[in-house]
Design an enzyme around this catalytic site. Structure first.
Site, PDB file in Angstrom:
ATOM      1  N   ASN A  14       0.846  -1.182   0.000  1.00 58.01           N
ATOM      2  CA  ASN A  14       0.000   0.000   0.000  1.00 58.01           C
ATOM      3  C   ASN A  14       0.888   1.242   0.000  1.00 58.01           C
ATOM      4  O   ASN A  14       1.765   1.380   0.855  1.00 58.01           O
ATOM      5  CB  ASN A  14      -0.901  -0.041   1.243  1.00 58.01           C
ATOM      6  CG  ASN A  14      -1.942   1.034   1.232  1.00 58.01           C
ATOM      7  OD1 ASN A  14      -1.622   2.213   1.176  1.00 58.01           O
ATOM      8  ND2 ASN A  14      -3.196   0.647   1.304  1.00 58.01           N
ATOM      9  N   HIS A  44      -3.382   0.478  -3.567  1.00 60.51           N
ATOM     10  CA  HIS A  44      -3.417  -0.550  -2.531  1.00 60.51           C
ATOM     11  C   HIS A  44      -2.335  -1.582  -2.838  1.00 60.51           C
ATOM     12  O   HIS A  44      -1.772  -1.613  -3.933  1.00 60.51           O
ATOM     13  CB  HIS A  44      -4.786  -1.227  -2.511  1.00 60.51           C
ATOM     14  CG  HIS A  44      -5.889  -0.332  -2.065  1.00 60.51           C
ATOM     15  ND1 HIS A  44      -7.150  -0.800  -1.789  1.00 60.51           N
ATOM     16  CD2 HIS A  44      -5.929   1.001  -1.822  1.00 60.51           C
ATOM     17  CE1 HIS A  44      -7.925   0.194  -1.410  1.00 60.51           C
ATOM     18  NE2 HIS A  44      -7.209   1.296  -1.425  1.00 60.51           N
ATOM     19  N   GLU A  71      -2.474  -4.805  -3.450  1.00 55.93           N
ATOM     20  CA  GLU A  71      -2.770  -5.679  -4.583  1.00 55.93           C
ATOM     21  C   GLU A  71      -2.607  -4.937  -5.908  1.00 55.93           C
ATOM     22  O   GLU A  71      -2.060  -5.484  -6.874  1.00 55.93           O
ATOM     23  CB  GLU A  71      -4.204  -6.217  -4.480  1.00 55.93           C
ATOM     24  CG  GLU A  71      -4.466  -7.034  -3.237  1.00 55.93           C
ATOM     25  CD  GLU A  71      -5.003  -6.226  -2.061  1.00 55.93           C
ATOM     26  OE1 GLU A  71      -5.683  -6.821  -1.224  1.00 55.93           O
ATOM     27  OE2 GLU A  71      -4.731  -5.005  -1.969  1.00 55.93           O
ATOM     28  N   SER A 116      -7.525  -8.893   3.772  1.00 53.17           N
ATOM     29  CA  SER A 116      -8.647  -9.217   2.888  1.00 53.17           C
ATOM     30  C   SER A 116      -8.848  -8.103   1.853  1.00 53.17           C
ATOM     31  O   SER A 116      -8.861  -6.928   2.198  1.00 53.17           O
ATOM     32  CB  SER A 116      -9.908  -9.368   3.758  1.00 53.17           C
ATOM     33  OG  SER A 116     -11.002  -9.798   3.018  1.00 53.17           O
ATOM     34  N   CYS A 124     -10.232  -5.318  -0.650  1.00 58.52           N
ATOM     35  CA  CYS A 124     -11.385  -4.414  -0.709  1.00 58.52           C
ATOM     36  C   CYS A 124     -12.149  -4.632  -2.022  1.00 58.52           C
ATOM     37  O   CYS A 124     -11.742  -5.428  -2.872  1.00 58.52           O
ATOM     38  CB  CYS A 124     -10.916  -2.962  -0.604  1.00 58.52           C
ATOM     39  SG  CYS A 124     -10.075  -2.375  -2.103  1.00 58.52           S
ATOM     40  N   CYS A 153      -9.894  -3.895  -5.192  1.00 55.16           N
ATOM     41  CA  CYS A 153      -8.913  -4.938  -5.469  1.00 55.16           C
ATOM     42  C   CYS A 153      -9.605  -6.236  -5.878  1.00 55.16           C
ATOM     43  O   CYS A 153      -9.118  -6.949  -6.759  1.00 55.16           O
ATOM     44  CB  CYS A 153      -8.005  -5.134  -4.259  1.00 55.16           C
ATOM     45  SG  CYS A 153      -6.992  -3.656  -3.934  1.00 55.16           S
TER      46      CYS A 153
END
Length: 137
Positions: free
Chosen positions: A40, A51, A53, A78, A80, A83
């Site tokens: 991030n 982010h 990912e 986890s 969002c 992503c």
């Protein structure tokens, strides 16, 4: 047993924390090889979308569609909705998550679309600092 790809994502999260950012990391793996790493960088770059990912996908560069279909994305938190959308768009069939206690993303959507979702809980990544919950993602 330790998962080396999840460990690589945790290392990315730790790098983000060192940089003064939100400690969430990710790696994109194709054929058991890391092809993209990221963390991030929203604070560091002043970005609304960078982010972990998304950074890993960006750093992997443009890959053929067949590579994404053989890929797994590892993320310390986890994913969002944004992503998750990228994971679905590129047809990534497997998501490995370090933890989902700090933030529960769109795991049910991923599963409903046939994505294998694996959540590890034995060793969590660097936690998201207080005051930086899902809105700080």
């Amino acid at each position: 047993m330790t998962d080396p790809f999840l460990e690589a994502a945790i290392a990315e999260a730790e790098q983000g924390l060192v940089e003064g950012g939100i400690p969430i990391g990710s790696v994109l793996v194709v054929d058991d090889q890391i092809v993209g790493r990221g963390h991030n960088r929203r604070i560091q770059k002043g970005s609304p979308t960078l982010h972990g990912e998304m950074d890993a996908l960006e750093n992997a560069g443009r890959l053929p569609a067949s590579a994404y279909r053989r890929a797994a994305i590892y993320t310390t938190l986890s994913p969002c909705d944004m992503c998750t959308g990228a994971i679905l768009l590129y047809g990534i069939p497997r998501v490995v998550i370090g933890e989902n206690r700090t933030f529960l993303g769109a795991e049910d959507l991923l599963r409903s679309r046939g994505v294998e979702v694996i959540v590890h809980g034995s060793r969590g990544p660097a936690p998201v600092p207080r005051g930086r919950g899902h809105r700080g993602r």
